[in-house]
Design a protein around this motif. Structure first.
Motif, mmCIF file in Angstrom:
data_model
loop_
_atom_site.group_PDB
_atom_site.id
_atom_site.type_symbol
_atom_site.label_atom_id
_atom_site.label_comp_id
_atom_site.label_asym_id
_atom_site.label_seq_id
_atom_site.Cartn_x
_atom_site.Cartn_y
_atom_site.Cartn_z
ATOM 1 N N GLY A 1 0.806 -1.221 0.000
ATOM 2 C CA GLY A 1 0.000 0.000 0.000
ATOM 3 C C GLY A 1 0.834 1.263 0.000
ATOM 4 O O GLY A 1 0.389 2.326 0.430
ATOM 5 N N LEU A 2 2.073 1.157 -0.483
ATOM 6 C CA LEU A 2 2.942 2.334 -0.510
ATOM 7 C C LEU A 2 3.059 2.878 -1.924
ATOM 8 O O LEU A 2 2.905 2.150 -2.904
ATOM 9 C CB LEU A 2 4.341 1.968 -0.004
ATOM 10 C CG LEU A 2 4.499 1.701 1.493
ATOM 11 C CD1 LEU A 2 5.907 1.194 1.777
ATOM 12 C CD2 LEU A 2 4.210 2.962 2.301
ATOM 13 N N SER A 3 3.332 4.167 -2.009
ATOM 14 C CA SER A 3 3.527 4.777 -3.309
ATOM 15 C C SER A 3 4.425 6.002 -3.129
ATOM 16 O O SER A 3 4.193 6.814 -2.239
ATOM 17 C CB SER A 3 2.169 5.188 -3.885
ATOM 18 O OG SER A 3 2.353 5.955 -5.046
ATOM 19 N N TYR A 4 5.464 6.091 -3.957
ATOM 20 C CA TYR A 4 6.356 7.242 -3.862
ATOM 21 C C TYR A 4 5.857 8.365 -4.753
ATOM 22 O O TYR A 4 5.648 8.173 -5.956
ATOM 23 C CB TYR A 4 7.794 6.842 -4.244
ATOM 24 C CG TYR A 4 8.670 8.043 -4.529
ATOM 25 C CD1 TYR A 4 8.916 8.986 -3.534
ATOM 26 C CD2 TYR A 4 9.217 8.262 -5.798
ATOM 27 C CE1 TYR A 4 9.685 10.111 -3.789
ATOM 28 C CE2 TYR A 4 9.996 9.377 -6.060
ATOM 29 C CZ TYR A 4 10.227 10.303 -5.056
ATOM 30 O OH TYR A 4 10.977 11.411 -5.318
ATOM 31 N N GLN A 5 5.681 9.538 -4.159
ATOM 32 C CA GLN A 5 5.282 10.709 -4.931
ATOM 33 C C GLN A 5 6.516 11.555 -5.219
ATOM 34 O O GLN A 5 7.295 11.843 -4.319
ATOM 35 C CB GLN A 5 4.270 11.538 -4.141
ATOM 36 C CG GLN A 5 3.053 10.760 -3.678
ATOM 37 C CD GLN A 5 2.220 10.256 -4.837
ATOM 38 O OE1 GLN A 5 1.893 11.021 -5.736
ATOM 39 N NE2 GLN A 5 1.897 8.976 -4.829
ATOM 40 N N ARG A 6 6.638 11.967 -6.442
ATOM 41 C CA ARG A 6 7.819 12.681 -6.901
ATOM 42 C C ARG A 6 8.196 13.882 -6.027
ATOM 43 O O ARG A 6 7.334 14.657 -5.618
ATOM 44 C CB ARG A 6 7.515 13.168 -8.303
ATOM 45 C CG ARG A 6 8.628 13.883 -8.975
ATOM 46 C CD ARG A 6 8.049 14.480 -10.251
ATOM 47 N NE ARG A 6 9.127 14.899 -11.127
ATOM 48 C CZ ARG A 6 9.002 15.903 -11.969
ATOM 49 N NH1 ARG A 6 7.874 16.559 -12.051
ATOM 50 N NH2 ARG A 6 10.007 16.232 -12.740
ATOM 51 N N GLY A 7 9.500 14.006 -5.800
ATOM 52 C CA GLY A 7 9.997 15.262 -5.253
ATOM 53 C C GLY A 7 10.311 15.310 -3.774
ATOM 54 O O GLY A 7 10.240 16.376 -3.172
ATOM 55 N N ILE A 8 10.674 14.187 -3.159
ATOM 56 C CA ILE A 8 11.047 14.268 -1.748
ATOM 57 C C ILE A 8 12.424 14.931 -1.629
ATOM 58 O O ILE A 8 13.264 14.806 -2.519
ATOM 59 C CB ILE A 8 11.081 12.867 -1.094
ATOM 60 C CG1 ILE A 8 11.190 12.999 0.432
ATOM 61 C CG2 ILE A 8 12.238 12.018 -1.640
ATOM 62 C CD1 ILE A 8 10.991 11.686 1.163
ATOM 63 N N GLU A 9 12.623 15.686 -0.558
ATOM 64 C CA GLU A 9 13.956 16.226 -0.293
ATOM 65 C C GLU A 9 14.659 15.294 0.671
ATOM 66 O O GLU A 9 14.126 14.977 1.738
ATOM 67 C CB GLU A 9 13.837 17.613 0.344
ATOM 68 C CG GLU A 9 13.513 18.663 -0.686
ATOM 69 C CD GLU A 9 14.386 19.893 -0.523
ATOM 70 O OE1 GLU A 9 15.603 19.777 -0.752
ATOM 71 O OE2 GLU A 9 13.836 20.940 -0.151
ATOM 72 N N ASN A 10 15.828 14.856 0.273
ATOM 73 C CA ASN A 10 16.599 13.930 1.083
ATOM 74 C C ASN A 10 17.968 14.558 1.293
ATOM 75 O O ASN A 10 18.732 14.711 0.346
ATOM 76 C CB ASN A 10 16.712 12.592 0.340
ATOM 77 C CG ASN A 10 17.603 11.605 1.069
ATOM 78 O OD1 ASN A 10 17.786 11.691 2.290
ATOM 79 N ND2 ASN A 10 18.165 10.664 0.324
ATOM 80 N N LYS A 11 18.254 14.978 2.522
ATOM 81 C CA LYS A 11 19.504 15.691 2.756
ATOM 82 C C LYS A 11 20.382 14.983 3.766
ATOM 83 O O LYS A 11 19.911 14.571 4.828
ATOM 84 C CB LYS A 11 19.221 17.108 3.267
ATOM 85 C CG LYS A 11 18.614 18.012 2.223
ATOM 86 C CD LYS A 11 18.601 19.452 2.681
ATOM 87 C CE LYS A 11 17.957 20.339 1.599
ATOM 88 N NZ LYS A 11 17.985 21.752 1.944
ATOM 89 N N ASN A 12 21.651 14.899 3.444
ATOM 90 C CA ASN A 12 22.630 14.444 4.409
ATOM 91 C C ASN A 12 22.706 15.472 5.533
ATOM 92 O O ASN A 12 22.462 16.663 5.312
ATOM 93 C CB ASN A 12 23.992 14.298 3.725
ATOM 94 C CG ASN A 12 25.050 13.738 4.666
ATOM 95 O OD1 ASN A 12 25.712 14.475 5.382
ATOM 96 N ND2 ASN A 12 25.198 12.423 4.675
ATOM 97 N N LEU A 13 23.077 15.005 6.711
ATOM 98 C CA LEU A 13 23.216 15.912 7.861
ATOM 99 C C LEU A 13 24.040 17.150 7.493
ATOM 100 O O LEU A 13 23.718 18.261 7.896
ATOM 101 C CB LEU A 13 23.879 15.160 9.025
ATOM 102 C CG LEU A 13 24.324 16.015 10.212
ATOM 103 C CD1 LEU A 13 23.133 16.593 10.959
ATOM 104 C CD2 LEU A 13 25.200 15.209 11.172
ATOM 105 N N LEU A 14 25.102 16.945 6.702
ATOM 106 C CA LEU A 14 25.970 18.059 6.321
ATOM 107 C C LEU A 14 25.182 19.161 5.606
ATOM 108 O O LEU A 14 25.327 20.349 5.908
ATOM 109 C CB LEU A 14 27.096 17.542 5.410
ATOM 110 C CG LEU A 14 28.068 18.577 4.860
ATOM 111 C CD1 LEU A 14 28.865 19.236 5.977
ATOM 112 C CD2 LEU A 14 29.023 17.941 3.851
ATOM 113 N N TRP A 15 24.349 18.754 4.663
ATOM 114 C CA TRP A 15 23.553 19.725 3.913
ATOM 115 C C TRP A 15 22.512 20.377 4.821
ATOM 116 O O TRP A 15 22.249 21.575 4.729
ATOM 117 C CB TRP A 15 22.846 19.050 2.726
ATOM 118 C CG TRP A 15 23.766 18.424 1.731
ATOM 119 C CD1 TRP A 15 25.148 18.501 1.730
ATOM 120 C CD2 TRP A 15 23.408 17.617 0.608
ATOM 121 N NE1 TRP A 15 25.640 17.793 0.673
ATOM 122 C CE2 TRP A 15 24.611 17.240 -0.044
ATOM 123 C CE3 TRP A 15 22.201 17.171 0.072
ATOM 124 C CZ2 TRP A 15 24.625 16.450 -1.190
ATOM 125 C CZ3 TRP A 15 22.215 16.388 -1.068
ATOM 126 C CH2 TRP A 15 23.411 16.037 -1.688
#
Lengths: 299, 372
Positions: free
Chosen positions: A110-124
């Motif tokens: 029942g999962l679905s990925y919607q475009r455009g997640i922000e994924n940041k390393n701790l550094l960023w």
């Protein structure tokens, strides 16, 4: 701020001190960590090398789980996760048909990925979300006289377009900016953007250790007291394997290597022990005297 | 007219002197190339500066040099941009790396680059007699190898290869990308032989350290590292070539580790990459790593319990994904070089999705957002 937190595998495996240090600094920086404990390994590029669809599906699942939380974005503490996940995300975001196909693999859950997640390393996240000035104001124990060599590794700096490194976000300079804000001195040496050698440790051990050994040696020649890295896999080759790397390059090394949250934690006033620094193969606690308010190298 | 400082690395073997830096200035418009700057200096100030060049249009691949430390084509790099990315305003120009310098900016491509290209048998080896008329190749197969055919043999990727830096025998990014050009070509009859050769060579496809430098360096978007990964996929996943370098074993050890545990259990990965804890291949490796293992235990990085007991098991959903995808007849791959990127005005990548917002952030009502 609230973030969907992906610690990765190695931070809970062979570098448990990294995960622990992150947990210690988070409250001091007002970061609330919503840990994605059902997510799986990012594949570290190896699963993608085996089967691209498999890697993209596993990471789409992680992104979808992150999107189910009320975190403002997703945060990771591993450069390799950042790079592998950005690669999958680039494909998922670029093509709707492909994304739908991958989402079909997640439909049972029942999962679905919607475009455009922000994924940041701790550094960023530290530089872009919290901000250098805010960070500066939180420094309790400036890392004065500490000479720190930044070690980015590969996955967090290349390819620049995929990782959105540009004039507006010069993400390939953040470690230097951070070291300065924390009161330390940045060391300029040849290895900062080179490969630690870890990915070929089982295939060509000599070449792998030569890479680690050379970078550590270069940093020592530039009179660094320690290195700091946002990548636990780099840490494995630079710290855990350092005695073997020293043998490979035929010189004494003995340079402590800190995880990014450990360096931040020290400046925020945390105790080196709390940050797990006694757990390194090259113990920073025996090389550097952290007990005084002004950090100074004893070597 | 703006003035630019070019800091050029000079070296002349017959002089018996070491290489040195020399500064020159040139007046040119900012959109002119670094190559034009160098040729201008050569014309007006010092005719002895040596650089290789020909087309001046980024197609012949002759003028590869390092500009501000990064390999690129001098003819394809604007002076103003080069200045803006320099350390102190002076544009540094030096010969490419990983190859011996013949003079100034000219490196010995024969000694390294071309030798490696020849190593991968860079011509078609068809099976049987040629057809009466032309070979008919499906369009999608040719599109598939287009990316590698874009290579102009400039050597920029070779210059920056971090594996080659420590292992000069590594076949390297340009030559391995060239190898994919034939492995991906249906007219070639020696796919398996090529793949076996490149897998078994200790300096072959498994010697790539995955540093992305070649992808970053290539002025033509060939992405040599991605081609190396495709070679590994075909050699390992399709043909199951069990190479002597532990390349395929490592890959399978990793994949199976995640299939079982969901997260990587490192304590198993190393021995499994050599065939398992008790395999004769693994024993010397584990003995060699004994000092490291001992230290890790002493520092409580690893405890005997954490090394032996698998505390984390893959959720059944993750196991299901493995079964579903590995059970398919065909592997699916998306190559953005071929497919391109969809443009969406409504939602740029980076905009947080509905689920992450909760504070009234604008989200689009585009087609992608309708689902879920």
């Amino acid at each position: 701020m609230k973030v969907a937190y992906w610690p990765g595998c190695v931070s809970r495996g062979f570098t448990p001190e990294l995960h622990g240090a992150m947990a210690k600094i988070a409250p001091l920086l007002d970061i609330e960590l919503l840990e994605l404990d059902r997510a799986s390994c990012c594949g570290a590029g190896v699963i993608a090398e085996h089967n691209q669809e498999l890697a993209d599906t596993l990471n789409a699942r992680t992104f979808a789980l992150a999107q189910q939380t009320d975190g403002a974005m997703m945060m990771n503490i591993c450069s390799t996760c950042q790079g592998s996940q950005s690669e999958c995300q680039e494909r998922l975001d670029a093509n709707g048909e492909y994304r739908e196909h991958i989402n079909a693999n997640l439909s049972d859950e029942g999962l679905s990925y919607q475009r455009g997640i922000e994924n940041k390393n701790l550094l960023w996240l530290l530089v872009e979300e919290i901000g250098l000035e805010e960070l500066r104001s939180k420094v309790k124990r400036p890392l004065e006289n500490l000479r720190v060599g930044p070690f980015y590794g590969c996955y967090i700096v290349r390819p620049t377009d995929r990782l959105k490194i540009d004039e507006a976000n010069p993400r390939d300079t953040y470690l230097q900016l951070l070291i300065e804000v924390l009161g330390g001195t940045v060391i300029d040496y040849a290895g900062a953007y080179r490969c630690c050698g870890f990915p070929i440790i089982t295939m060509n051990k000599s070449a792998s250790l030569k890479q680690a050994g050379r970078h550590i040696g270069d940093a020592i020649d530039a009179e660094a007291d320690c290195l700091v890295t946002p990548c636990p896999l780099c840490h494995l080759n630079l710290d855990l394997q350092q005695p073997l790397a020293a043998r490979e390059v035929g010189r004494d090394l003995g340079l402590p290597v800190l995880h990014l949250p450990q360096l931040v934690g020290l400046a925020l006033g945390l105790d080196p022990g709390e940050l797990g620094m006694a757990r390194h193969v090259v113990k920073p606690t025996t090389v550097i005297d952290w007990s005084t308010s002004v950090v100074a190298a004893t070597g | 007219m703006p003035e630019y400082t070019l800091k050029i690395r000079r070296f002349s073997p017959e002089s018996g002197e070491a290489a040195y830096w020399a500064n020159y200035t040139t007046e040119l418009e900012g959109h002119r190339s670094v190559l034009e700057g160098i040729l201008n200096v050569k014309d007006r100030e010092d005719g002895s500066i040596a650089i290789r060049c020909s087309c001046r249009a980024a197609i012949c691949g002759s003028c590869g040099v390092k500009i501000n430390g990064k390999p690129m084509l001098a003819c394809n790099t604007h002076l103003e941009w080069a200045k803006s990315t320099s350390r102190d305003g002076a544009i540094t120009v030096e010969p490419m790396g990983n190859m011996p310098v013949i003079k100034d900016l000219i490196v010995d491509m024969d000694a390294v680059h071309w030798k490696k290209i020849q190593r991968v048998t860079p011509w078609l080896l068809p099976d049987g007699p040629p057809p009466e008329r032309e070979y008919i190749v499906p369009h999608e197969n040719m599109v598939d190898v287009t990316q590698t055919m874009a290579c102009i043999q400039c050597g920029a990727c070779v210059s920056d290869c971090l594996s080659m830096e420590v292992d000069p025998l590594f076949i390297g990014p340009a030559a391995l990308a060239k190898a994919y050009r034939f492995v991906g070509d249906p007219r070639d009859g020696q796919h398996l032989e090529r793949l076996k050769d490149l897998s078994e060579d200790p300096h072959g496809i498994y010697d790539c350290t995955h540093c992305f430098n070649c992808i970053e360096a290539c002025p033509k978007g060939v992405a040599p590292m991605s081609q190396i990964m495709r070679l590994r996929r075909i050699a390992g996943s399709d043909h199951g070539i069990d190479d002597r370098n532990n390349g395929h074993r490592h890959e399978m050890a990793f994949v199976n580790n995640i299939r079982r545990n969901g997260l990587l259990h490192e304590a198993d990965l190393l021995p499994d990459s050599y065939g398992g804890k008790f395999h004769p291949r693994a024993v010397p490796e584990l003995l060699d790593s004994l000092p490291v293992i001992t230290r890790a235990l002493m520092r409580r990085k690893v405890t005997p319990k954490s090394a032996l007991v698998h505390s984390h098991k893959a959720p059944k959903e993750v196991k299901g994904i493995f079964e579903r995808i590995e059970g398919k007849d065909e592997r699916l791959e998306l190559n953005l070089y071929v497919s391109g990127e969809e443009k969406s005005d409504e939602q740029a990548p980076g905009v947080p999705p509905d689920a992450a917002g909760g504070d009234g952030q604008a989200t689009s009502s585009g087609p992608q957002k309708a689902r879920g």
